[in-house]
Design an enzyme around this catalytic site. Structure first.
Site, mmCIF file in Angstrom:
data_model
loop_
_atom_site.group_PDB
_atom_site.id
_atom_site.type_symbol
_atom_site.label_atom_id
_atom_site.label_comp_id
_atom_site.label_asym_id
_atom_site.label_seq_id
_atom_site.Cartn_x
_atom_site.Cartn_y
_atom_site.Cartn_z
ATOM 1 N N THR A 426 0.846 -1.194 0.000
ATOM 2 C CA THR A 426 0.000 0.000 0.000
ATOM 3 C C THR A 426 0.880 1.242 0.000
ATOM 4 O O THR A 426 1.907 1.277 0.682
ATOM 5 C CB THR A 426 -0.955 0.010 1.215
ATOM 6 O OG1 THR A 426 -1.748 1.193 1.189
ATOM 7 C CG2 THR A 426 -0.195 -0.052 2.523
ATOM 8 N N HIS A 478 2.730 -11.665 14.092
ATOM 9 C CA HIS A 478 3.808 -12.222 14.921
ATOM 10 C C HIS A 478 3.553 -13.683 15.289
ATOM 11 O O HIS A 478 4.458 -14.364 15.804
ATOM 12 C CB HIS A 478 3.953 -11.394 16.209
ATOM 13 C CG HIS A 478 5.356 -11.317 16.716
ATOM 14 N ND1 HIS A 478 6.347 -12.206 16.343
ATOM 15 C CD2 HIS A 478 5.960 -10.463 17.572
ATOM 16 C CE1 HIS A 478 7.479 -11.901 16.947
ATOM 17 N NE2 HIS A 478 7.264 -10.841 17.710
#
Length: 507
Positions: A426, A478
Protein backbone atom coordinates in the site's frame (compact mmCIF):
# COMPACT_ATOMS: atom_id res chain seq x y z
CA UNK A 1 -34.42 -28.64 -14.64
CA UNK A 2 -30.96 -27.09 -14.24
CA UNK A 3 -30.32 -25.24 -10.99
CA UNK A 4 -28.70 -21.79 -10.80
CA UNK A 5 -26.70 -21.49 -7.58
CA UNK A 6 -24.47 -18.88 -5.92
CA UNK A 7 -20.87 -19.58 -7.00
CA UNK A 8 -17.78 -19.45 -4.79
CA UNK A 9 -16.93 -15.78 -4.24
CA UNK A 10 -13.58 -16.00 -2.46
CA UNK A 11 -12.15 -17.36 0.76
CA UNK A 12 -13.47 -14.53 2.96
CA UNK A 13 -16.82 -14.02 1.19
CA UNK A 14 -19.70 -16.11 2.49
CA UNK A 15 -22.74 -14.26 1.14
CA UNK A 16 -23.88 -11.79 -1.51
CA UNK A 17 -26.85 -9.58 -2.33
CA UNK A 18 -29.00 -9.99 -5.45
CA UNK A 19 -28.23 -6.77 -7.32
CA UNK A 20 -30.27 -7.26 -10.48
CA UNK A 21 -31.84 -10.01 -12.52
CA UNK A 22 -30.69 -9.58 -16.11
CA UNK A 23 -33.39 -11.94 -17.36
CA UNK A 24 -37.07 -12.15 -16.42
CA UNK A 25 -38.95 -15.30 -15.53
CA UNK A 26 -40.18 -16.97 -18.69
CA UNK A 27 -37.46 -15.54 -20.94
CA UNK A 28 -35.20 -17.72 -23.05
CA UNK A 29 -31.53 -17.84 -22.03
CA UNK A 30 -28.41 -19.25 -23.61
CA UNK A 31 -25.64 -21.15 -21.87
CA UNK A 32 -22.98 -18.83 -20.33
CA UNK A 33 -25.19 -15.79 -20.87
CA UNK A 34 -25.17 -13.43 -17.81
CA UNK A 35 -28.42 -14.04 -15.97
CA UNK A 36 -28.14 -12.36 -12.54
CA UNK A 37 -25.82 -9.84 -10.90
CA UNK A 38 -24.53 -10.46 -7.36
CA UNK A 39 -23.03 -7.77 -5.13
CA UNK A 40 -20.60 -8.30 -2.26
CA UNK A 41 -18.91 -5.78 0.00
CA UNK A 42 -16.04 -5.65 -2.52
CA UNK A 43 -17.32 -6.01 -6.06
CA UNK A 44 -20.18 -7.00 -8.35
CA UNK A 45 -20.11 -10.27 -10.31
CA UNK A 46 -22.38 -11.67 -13.00
CA UNK A 47 -23.56 -15.29 -12.76
CA UNK A 48 -23.84 -17.01 -16.17
CA UNK A 49 -26.59 -19.40 -17.16
CA UNK A 50 -25.39 -23.01 -16.68
CA UNK A 51 -27.52 -24.22 -19.62
CA UNK A 52 -29.73 -23.03 -22.45
CA UNK A 53 -33.50 -23.00 -21.99
CA UNK A 54 -36.20 -20.97 -20.27
CA UNK A 55 -35.76 -19.23 -16.92
CA UNK A 56 -38.68 -21.02 -15.31
CA UNK A 57 -38.16 -20.25 -11.60
CA UNK A 58 -36.68 -17.30 -9.68
CA UNK A 59 -36.06 -18.23 -6.05
CA UNK A 60 -34.34 -15.04 -4.84
CA UNK A 61 -35.55 -11.51 -5.45
CA UNK A 62 -33.49 -8.36 -6.04
CA UNK A 63 -32.21 -7.07 -2.70
CA UNK A 64 -32.18 -10.49 -1.02
CA UNK A 65 -28.98 -11.66 0.68
CA UNK A 66 -27.99 -15.22 -0.26
CA UNK A 67 -25.29 -17.57 1.00
CA UNK A 68 -22.83 -19.58 -1.05
CA UNK A 69 -24.46 -22.39 -3.05
CA UNK A 70 -27.94 -20.99 -2.36
CA UNK A 71 -30.52 -21.76 -5.05
CA UNK A 72 -31.15 -18.66 -7.18
CA UNK A 73 -33.43 -20.13 -9.83
CA UNK A 74 -34.00 -22.92 -12.31
CA UNK A 75 -33.72 -23.27 -16.08
CA UNK A 76 -36.07 -25.53 -17.99
CA UNK A 77 -33.96 -27.07 -20.75
CA UNK A 78 -37.03 -28.65 -22.37
CA UNK A 79 -38.46 -25.24 -23.31
CA UNK A 80 -41.51 -25.54 -21.04
CA UNK A 81 -43.26 -22.42 -19.78
CA UNK A 82 -42.44 -20.63 -16.53
CA UNK A 83 -43.35 -22.02 -13.17
CA UNK A 84 -44.92 -19.87 -10.47
CA UNK A 85 -42.50 -17.46 -8.79
CA UNK A 86 -40.99 -18.74 -5.56
CA UNK A 87 -39.98 -15.66 -3.54
CA UNK A 88 -37.12 -15.99 -1.07
CA UNK A 89 -39.45 -14.85 1.72
CA UNK A 90 -43.16 -15.01 2.17
CA UNK A 91 -43.52 -11.26 2.70
CA UNK A 92 -41.98 -9.91 -0.47
CA UNK A 93 -45.16 -10.14 -2.58
CA UNK A 94 -47.38 -7.01 -2.64
CA UNK A 95 -50.45 -7.33 -0.44
CA UNK A 96 -53.77 -5.48 -0.88
CA UNK A 97 -54.38 -3.06 1.98
CA UNK A 98 -57.75 -2.11 3.38
CA UNK A 99 -60.03 -0.72 0.68
CA UNK A 100 -60.08 3.05 0.35
CA UNK A 101 -63.57 3.08 -1.03
CA UNK A 102 -62.43 4.50 -4.37
CA UNK A 103 -63.34 1.93 -6.97
CA UNK A 104 -61.92 3.96 -9.88
CA UNK A 105 -58.53 4.27 -8.28
CA UNK A 106 -58.03 0.55 -7.73
CA UNK A 107 -56.77 -1.33 -4.69
CA UNK A 108 -54.38 0.05 -2.09
CA UNK A 109 -51.18 -2.03 -2.15
CA UNK A 110 -48.86 -2.35 0.84
CA UNK A 111 -45.13 -2.01 0.21
CA UNK A 112 -43.32 -4.02 2.88
CA UNK A 113 -39.70 -4.26 3.99
CA UNK A 114 -38.23 -7.26 2.12
CA UNK A 115 -36.01 -9.94 3.60
CA UNK A 116 -32.30 -9.51 2.97
CA UNK A 117 -31.21 -12.94 4.19
CA UNK A 118 -31.72 -15.26 7.12
CA UNK A 119 -29.41 -13.27 9.43
CA UNK A 120 -30.95 -9.87 8.64
CA UNK A 121 -34.13 -9.05 10.56
CA UNK A 122 -34.28 -5.25 10.32
CA UNK A 123 -33.09 -2.28 8.28
CA UNK A 124 -32.84 1.50 8.50
CA UNK A 125 -34.75 3.90 6.27
CA UNK A 126 -31.98 5.65 4.32
CA UNK A 127 -34.00 8.13 2.28
CA UNK A 128 -37.38 8.33 0.61
CA UNK A 129 -37.12 8.69 -3.15
CA UNK A 130 -40.78 9.70 -3.54
CA UNK A 131 -43.36 11.75 -1.63
CA UNK A 132 -47.09 11.46 -1.10
CA UNK A 133 -48.97 12.12 -4.32
CA UNK A 134 -46.15 11.10 -6.66
CA UNK A 135 -46.99 8.92 -9.64
CA UNK A 136 -44.88 5.76 -9.86
CA UNK A 137 -44.44 2.95 -12.34
CA UNK A 138 -43.88 -0.72 -11.64
CA UNK A 139 -40.34 -1.26 -10.25
CA UNK A 140 -39.72 2.47 -9.70
CA UNK A 141 -37.54 2.81 -6.54
CA UNK A 142 -39.56 4.14 -3.60
CA UNK A 143 -37.17 4.09 -0.66
CA UNK A 144 -33.55 3.20 0.09
CA UNK A 145 -32.98 0.74 2.94
CA UNK A 146 -29.67 0.15 4.71
CA UNK A 147 -28.74 -3.11 6.43
CA UNK A 148 -25.45 -4.30 7.89
CA UNK A 149 -24.80 -6.05 4.57
CA UNK A 150 -25.63 -3.49 1.90
CA UNK A 151 -27.92 -0.70 0.76
CA UNK A 152 -30.89 -1.51 -1.47
CA UNK A 153 -33.82 0.25 -3.11
CA UNK A 154 -37.35 -1.07 -2.55
CA UNK A 155 -39.29 -0.93 -5.85
CA UNK A 156 -42.97 -0.20 -6.33
CA UNK A 157 -44.94 -3.44 -6.87
CA UNK A 158 -47.58 -1.69 -9.01
CA UNK A 159 -48.11 1.44 -11.08
CA UNK A 160 -50.14 4.11 -9.38
CA UNK A 161 -49.96 6.91 -6.83
CA UNK A 162 -48.11 7.06 -3.51
CA UNK A 163 -50.91 7.40 -0.98
CA UNK A 164 -49.09 7.10 2.32
CA UNK A 165 -45.58 6.85 3.82
CA UNK A 166 -45.51 4.82 7.03
CA UNK A 167 -41.89 5.42 8.17
CA UNK A 168 -39.53 8.36 8.52
CA UNK A 169 -35.95 8.62 7.26
CA UNK A 170 -33.67 7.14 9.94
CA UNK A 171 -36.35 4.83 11.38
CA UNK A 172 -35.52 1.15 11.95
CA UNK A 173 -38.05 -1.26 10.45
CA UNK A 174 -38.40 -5.02 10.71
CA UNK A 175 -38.78 -7.44 7.81
CA UNK A 176 -42.46 -7.42 6.77
CA UNK A 177 -43.25 -3.96 8.18
CA UNK A 178 -45.41 -1.79 5.92
CA UNK A 179 -43.32 1.04 4.47
CA UNK A 180 -45.84 2.72 2.19
CA UNK A 181 -49.23 2.43 0.52
CA UNK A 182 -49.51 2.72 -3.27
CA UNK A 183 -52.97 3.12 -4.83
CA UNK A 184 -52.92 1.00 -7.94
CA UNK A 185 -53.79 2.88 -11.12
CA UNK A 186 -54.68 6.09 -9.27
CA UNK A 187 -54.38 9.37 -11.14
CA UNK A 188 -52.81 12.61 -10.01
CA UNK A 189 -56.15 13.83 -8.64
CA UNK A 190 -56.11 11.11 -6.00
CA UNK A 191 -53.07 12.62 -4.31
CA UNK A 192 -54.95 15.36 -2.48
CA UNK A 193 -56.94 13.04 -0.26
CA UNK A 194 -53.94 10.83 0.53
CA UNK A 195 -51.51 13.56 1.55
CA UNK A 196 -53.08 14.01 4.96
CA UNK A 197 -51.85 10.57 6.03
CA UNK A 198 -48.19 11.30 5.27
CA UNK A 199 -45.75 11.73 8.13
CA UNK A 200 -45.14 15.27 9.35
CA UNK A 201 -41.66 15.17 7.84
CA UNK A 202 -43.06 14.60 4.36
CA UNK A 203 -45.94 17.05 4.69
CA UNK A 204 -43.56 20.02 4.45
CA UNK A 205 -41.37 19.58 1.37
CA UNK A 206 -37.73 20.55 1.57
CA UNK A 207 -36.83 23.83 -0.18
CA UNK A 208 -36.08 23.48 -3.85
CA UNK A 209 -32.59 23.98 -5.26
CA UNK A 210 -31.82 27.53 -6.33
CA UNK A 211 -31.13 26.59 -9.92
CA UNK A 212 -34.76 26.18 -10.89
CA UNK A 213 -33.72 23.16 -12.91
CA UNK A 214 -36.37 20.59 -13.75
CA UNK A 215 -33.99 17.90 -12.45
CA UNK A 216 -33.96 19.53 -9.00
CA UNK A 217 -37.59 18.55 -8.47
CA UNK A 218 -36.62 14.88 -8.87
CA UNK A 219 -34.07 15.01 -6.06
CA UNK A 220 -34.80 13.09 -2.89
CA UNK A 221 -35.27 15.19 0.25
CA UNK A 222 -31.83 14.74 1.81
CA UNK A 223 -29.67 15.92 -1.13
CA UNK A 224 -32.27 18.55 -2.07
CA UNK A 225 -31.96 20.09 1.38
CA UNK A 226 -28.12 20.20 1.17
CA UNK A 227 -28.24 21.70 -2.33
CA UNK A 228 -30.73 24.40 -1.31
CA UNK A 229 -28.95 25.37 1.91
CA UNK A 230 -25.58 25.71 0.18
CA UNK A 231 -26.77 27.31 -3.08
CA UNK A 232 -25.41 24.44 -5.18
CA UNK A 233 -26.13 23.78 -8.84
CA UNK A 234 -27.67 20.30 -9.16
CA UNK A 235 -26.75 20.18 -12.87
CA UNK A 236 -23.05 20.37 -11.97
CA UNK A 237 -23.08 17.53 -9.43
CA UNK A 238 -22.23 14.01 -10.62
CA UNK A 239 -24.58 11.48 -9.05
CA UNK A 240 -23.23 8.16 -7.79
CA UNK A 241 -26.60 6.68 -6.80
CA UNK A 242 -28.54 4.12 -8.78
CA UNK A 243 -29.38 5.45 -12.24
CA UNK A 244 -27.09 8.45 -11.71
CA UNK A 245 -29.21 9.77 -8.85
CA UNK A 246 -27.60 12.48 -6.67
CA UNK A 247 -27.20 11.27 -3.09
CA UNK A 248 -26.68 13.30 0.06
CA UNK A 249 -22.99 12.33 0.04
CA UNK A 250 -22.66 13.68 -3.52
CA UNK A 251 -24.20 16.98 -2.47
CA UNK A 252 -21.98 17.29 0.60
CA UNK A 253 -18.89 16.53 -1.51
CA UNK A 254 -19.85 19.31 -3.93
CA UNK A 255 -19.69 22.01 -1.25
CA UNK A 256 -16.66 24.19 -1.90
CA UNK A 257 -15.74 22.52 -5.21
CA UNK A 258 -17.09 25.21 -7.49
CA UNK A 259 -20.59 23.77 -7.83
CA UNK A 260 -22.31 26.74 -6.20
CA UNK A 261 -24.58 29.09 -8.17
CA UNK A 262 -23.85 32.72 -8.92
CA UNK A 263 -26.40 33.71 -6.31
CA UNK A 264 -24.19 32.32 -3.58
CA UNK A 265 -21.62 35.06 -4.18
CA UNK A 266 -24.24 37.69 -3.28
CA UNK A 267 -25.76 35.80 -0.38
CA UNK A 268 -25.92 37.85 2.82
CA UNK A 269 -23.52 36.98 5.61
CA UNK A 270 -25.35 35.17 8.39
CA UNK A 271 -24.06 35.76 11.90
CA UNK A 272 -23.57 32.37 13.54
CA UNK A 273 -23.42 31.59 17.21
CA UNK A 274 -19.93 31.59 18.66
CA UNK A 275 -20.46 28.22 20.29
CA UNK A 276 -18.99 25.25 18.37
CA UNK A 277 -21.37 23.48 15.98
CA UNK A 278 -21.57 19.78 15.36
CA UNK A 279 -23.57 17.27 13.38
CA UNK A 280 -24.56 13.83 14.63
CA UNK A 281 -25.00 11.28 11.85
CA UNK A 282 -25.97 7.67 12.48
CA UNK A 283 -23.48 5.17 11.09
CA UNK A 284 -24.87 3.11 8.24
CA UNK A 285 -25.09 -0.58 8.92
CA UNK A 286 -22.54 -1.18 6.17
CA UNK A 287 -20.05 1.15 7.90
CA UNK A 288 -20.71 -0.62 11.21
CA UNK A 289 -19.85 -3.93 9.55
CA UNK A 290 -16.64 -2.52 8.06
CA UNK A 291 -15.61 -1.16 11.46
CA UNK A 292 -16.32 -4.51 13.12
CA UNK A 293 -14.29 -6.47 10.55
CA UNK A 294 -11.30 -4.15 10.86
CA UNK A 295 -11.40 -4.58 14.62
CA UNK A 296 -11.65 -8.33 14.21
CA UNK A 297 -8.49 -8.21 12.08
CA UNK A 298 -6.66 -6.49 14.91
CA UNK A 299 -8.07 -8.88 17.50
CA UNK A 300 -7.19 -12.01 15.48
CA UNK A 301 -3.61 -11.32 14.38
CA UNK A 302 -0.70 -10.61 16.70
CA UNK A 303 0.07 -7.52 14.65
CA UNK A 304 3.39 -5.71 14.91
CA UNK A 305 5.13 -3.15 12.68
CA UNK A 306 8.84 -2.72 11.96
CA UNK A 307 10.33 0.28 10.14
CA UNK A 308 13.29 1.16 7.94
CA UNK A 309 14.15 3.83 5.41
CA UNK A 310 15.40 3.51 1.85
CA UNK A 311 17.55 5.78 -0.30
CA UNK A 312 15.59 6.16 -3.55
CA UNK A 313 18.51 7.64 -5.53
CA UNK A 314 19.23 4.52 -7.61
CA UNK A 315 15.58 3.92 -8.53
CA UNK A 316 15.01 7.59 -9.38
CA UNK A 317 18.18 7.69 -11.51
CA UNK A 318 17.07 4.56 -13.40
CA UNK A 319 13.67 6.05 -14.07
CA UNK A 320 15.19 9.33 -15.25
CA UNK A 321 17.66 7.57 -17.55
CA UNK A 322 15.29 5.07 -19.15
CA UNK A 323 11.80 6.59 -18.84
CA UNK A 324 11.62 7.74 -22.49
CA UNK A 325 12.90 4.44 -23.93
CA UNK A 326 10.63 2.49 -21.58
CA UNK A 327 7.55 4.46 -22.61
CA UNK A 328 8.42 4.21 -26.31
CA UNK A 329 8.91 0.43 -26.21
CA UNK A 330 6.21 -0.65 -23.74
CA UNK A 331 3.62 2.11 -24.07
CA UNK A 332 3.49 2.70 -20.31
CA UNK A 333 5.42 4.92 -17.91
CA UNK A 334 8.06 3.44 -15.63
CA UNK A 335 6.87 3.96 -12.07
CA UNK A 336 8.09 3.14 -8.59
CA UNK A 337 5.64 0.34 -7.88
CA UNK A 338 7.19 -2.18 -10.25
CA UNK A 339 10.56 -1.83 -8.43
CA UNK A 340 8.85 -2.35 -5.07
CA UNK A 341 6.98 -5.42 -6.30
CA UNK A 342 10.18 -7.00 -7.58
CA UNK A 343 12.07 -6.09 -4.40
CA UNK A 344 9.35 -7.61 -2.20
CA UNK A 345 9.07 -10.81 -4.25
CA UNK A 346 12.82 -11.37 -3.87
CA UNK A 347 12.51 -10.81 -0.11
CA UNK A 348 9.48 -13.14 0.13
CA UNK A 349 11.47 -15.94 -1.47
CA UNK A 350 14.11 -15.56 1.22
CA UNK A 351 11.63 -15.17 4.10
CA UNK A 352 8.72 -17.50 3.23
CA UNK A 353 6.99 -16.89 6.60
CA UNK A 354 5.88 -13.46 5.34
CA UNK A 355 4.21 -15.19 2.38
CA UNK A 356 2.30 -17.67 4.57
CA UNK A 357 -1.00 -17.73 6.44
CA UNK A 358 -2.59 -19.53 9.39
CA UNK A 359 -5.52 -21.91 8.97
CA UNK A 360 -6.63 -23.45 12.25
CA UNK A 361 -3.54 -25.00 13.78
CA UNK A 362 -1.68 -25.24 10.45
CA UNK A 363 0.61 -22.82 8.64
CA UNK A 364 0.13 -22.72 4.87
CA UNK A 365 3.28 -21.74 2.99
CA UNK A 366 2.54 -20.26 -0.43
CA UNK A 367 4.92 -21.24 -3.23
CA UNK A 368 3.44 -18.59 -5.50
CA UNK A 369 3.71 -14.82 -5.24
CA UNK A 370 0.42 -13.00 -5.79
CA UNK A 371 0.95 -9.41 -4.68
CA UNK A 372 -2.05 -7.21 -3.86
CA UNK A 373 -1.81 -3.51 -4.74
CA UNK A 374 -4.04 -1.22 -2.66
CA UNK A 375 -5.95 1.25 -4.87
CA UNK A 376 -7.94 4.15 -3.43
CA UNK A 377 -11.32 4.96 -5.01
CA UNK A 378 -14.20 7.28 -4.13
CA UNK A 379 -16.11 4.36 -2.64
CA UNK A 380 -13.21 2.99 -0.62
CA UNK A 381 -10.01 0.98 -0.78
CA UNK A 382 -9.78 -2.07 -3.05
CA UNK A 383 -6.86 -4.50 -3.43
CA UNK A 384 -6.53 -6.11 -6.89
CA UNK A 385 -3.89 -8.83 -7.15
CA UNK A 386 -0.90 -9.24 -9.48
CA UNK A 387 -0.88 -12.98 -10.21
CA UNK A 388 2.53 -14.70 -10.31
CA UNK A 389 4.33 -11.41 -9.84
CA UNK A 390 7.65 -13.25 -9.77
CA UNK A 391 7.17 -14.13 -13.45
CA UNK A 392 6.18 -10.61 -14.54
CA UNK A 393 8.53 -8.04 -16.06
CA UNK A 394 8.63 -4.42 -14.92
CA UNK A 395 6.56 -3.47 -17.97
CA UNK A 396 4.00 -6.19 -17.26
CA UNK A 397 3.61 -4.95 -13.69
CA UNK A 398 3.22 -1.30 -14.71
CA UNK A 399 0.63 -2.15 -17.38
CA UNK A 400 -1.37 -4.30 -14.98
CA UNK A 401 -1.32 -1.63 -12.26
CA UNK A 402 -2.53 1.07 -14.69
CA UNK A 403 -5.32 -1.23 -15.86
CA UNK A 404 -6.35 -2.10 -12.30
CA UNK A 405 -6.32 1.55 -11.24
CA UNK A 406 -8.48 2.62 -14.17
CA UNK A 407 -11.04 -0.14 -13.68
CA UNK A 408 -11.07 0.23 -9.89
CA UNK A 409 -12.15 3.87 -10.17
CA UNK A 410 -14.83 2.99 -12.72
CA UNK A 411 -16.08 0.05 -10.63
CA UNK A 412 -15.25 -2.54 -13.30
CA UNK A 413 -12.93 -4.81 -11.31
CA UNK A 414 -13.89 -8.48 -11.26
CA UNK A 415 -14.22 -10.39 -8.02
CA UNK A 416 -11.58 -12.95 -8.95
CA UNK A 417 -9.09 -10.12 -9.51
CA UNK A 418 -9.36 -9.13 -5.84
CA UNK A 419 -8.99 -12.45 -4.05
CA UNK A 420 -6.22 -14.90 -3.27
CA UNK A 421 -3.34 -12.48 -2.66
CA UNK A 422 -0.40 -13.67 -0.58
CA UNK A 423 1.14 -10.26 0.27
CA UNK A 424 0.01 -6.63 -0.05
CA UNK A 425 1.69 -3.30 -0.84
CA UNK A 426 0.00 0.00 0.00
CA UNK A 427 1.31 3.44 -0.95
CA UNK A 428 0.23 6.14 1.45
CA UNK A 429 2.91 8.38 0.02
CA UNK A 430 0.66 9.46 -2.85
CA UNK A 431 -1.50 11.20 -0.22
CA UNK A 432 1.52 12.75 1.54
CA UNK A 433 1.92 10.26 4.38
CA UNK A 434 5.34 10.38 6.07
CA UNK A 435 4.91 7.28 8.27
CA UNK A 436 2.11 4.82 9.06
CA UNK A 437 1.38 1.35 10.44
CA UNK A 438 -0.70 -0.44 7.77
CA UNK A 439 -3.27 -2.99 8.93
CA UNK A 440 -3.02 -6.59 7.72
CA UNK A 441 -5.19 -7.76 4.85
CA UNK A 442 -6.32 -11.00 6.49
CA UNK A 443 -5.52 -13.86 6.20
CA UNK A 444 -2.17 -12.60 4.87
CA UNK A 445 0.70 -12.31 7.33
CA UNK A 446 2.47 -9.26 5.85
CA UNK A 447 1.79 -5.84 4.30
CA UNK A 448 4.34 -3.25 3.17
CA UNK A 449 3.58 0.45 3.58
CA UNK A 450 5.25 2.96 1.25
CA UNK A 451 5.42 6.66 2.10
CA UNK A 452 6.31 9.98 0.55
CA UNK A 453 9.83 10.68 -0.72
CA UNK A 454 11.55 13.68 0.84
CA UNK A 455 15.09 14.98 0.77
CA UNK A 456 16.87 14.46 4.10
CA UNK A 457 20.48 14.70 5.24
CA UNK A 458 22.13 11.29 5.63
CA UNK A 459 25.67 10.13 6.24
CA UNK A 460 27.32 8.32 3.30
CA UNK A 461 30.99 7.25 3.59
CA UNK A 462 31.54 9.69 6.44
CA UNK A 463 30.01 12.62 4.56
CA UNK A 464 26.67 14.31 5.20
CA UNK A 465 24.74 14.40 1.93
CA UNK A 466 21.14 15.14 0.96
CA UNK A 467 19.32 12.15 -0.49
CA UNK A 468 15.70 11.34 -1.48
CA UNK A 469 14.58 9.11 1.38
CA UNK A 470 11.41 7.07 1.99
CA UNK A 471 10.26 5.39 5.18
CA UNK A 472 9.10 1.77 4.80
CA UNK A 473 6.78 0.01 7.26
CA UNK A 474 6.16 -3.74 7.40
CA UNK A 475 3.18 -4.87 9.48
CA UNK A 476 3.27 -8.60 10.13
CA UNK A 477 1.50 -11.34 12.05
CA UNK A 478 3.81 -12.22 14.92
CA UNK A 479 2.09 -15.61 15.26
CA UNK A 480 3.89 -16.68 12.09
CA UNK A 481 6.68 -14.19 11.51
CA UNK A 482 9.38 -13.71 14.13
CA UNK A 483 11.03 -10.35 14.64
CA UNK A 484 14.23 -11.53 12.98
CA UNK A 485 12.35 -12.61 9.85
CA UNK A 486 10.40 -9.35 9.63
CA UNK A 487 13.49 -7.17 10.02
CA UNK A 488 15.44 -9.30 7.53
CA UNK A 489 12.60 -9.01 5.00
CA UNK A 490 12.59 -5.22 5.25
CA UNK A 491 16.39 -5.03 5.03
CA UNK A 492 16.38 -7.19 1.86
CA UNK A 493 13.71 -4.99 0.30
CA UNK A 494 15.78 -1.91 1.17
CA UNK A 495 18.95 -3.45 -0.33
CA UNK A 496 17.15 -4.41 -3.55
CA UNK A 497 15.80 -0.88 -3.98
CA UNK A 498 19.05 0.89 -3.20
CA UNK A 499 20.96 -1.42 -5.56
CA UNK A 500 18.52 -2.69 -8.25
CA UNK A 501 21.31 -4.66 -9.95
CA UNK A 502 20.92 -7.22 -7.14
CA UNK A 503 17.57 -8.16 -8.68
CA UNK A 504 19.17 -8.78 -12.06
CA UNK A 505 21.91 -10.90 -10.53
CA UNK A 506 19.50 -12.75 -8.18
CA UNK A 507 21.51 -11.79 -5.10
Amino acid sequence: MTEIRVPTLGESVTEATIGQWLKKQGETVKADEPIVELETDKVSVEVPAPASGILSVINAQEGDTVELDALLGEIDETGAGPSPVKPANGKSEPKPAASNGNGAAGADIEVVAPSSGESVTEADIGEWLVKVGDQVKVDDPLVSLETDKASMDVPSPVAGMVKELRAQEGDTVAVGDVLAIVTEGAGASAGASGSASAPAKSATPAPAATTGSADAAKLSPAPRRVIAENNLDANRIAGTGRGGRITKADALAAIGTGSSTKASAKAPVVQRDLEPTEERVKMTRLRQTIARRLKESQDTAAMLTTFNDVDMTAVMDARKQYKDLFLKKHGVKLGFMSFFVKACVAALKEIPDVNAEIEGTDIIYKNHYDVGIAVGTEKGLVVPVLRNADQMSLADIEKQIVDYGTRARSGDLKLEEMQGGTFTITNGGIYGSLLSTPILNMPQSGILGMHRIEERPVVVNGQVVVRPMMYLALSYDHRIVDGKGAVTFLVRAKENLEDPQRLLLDL
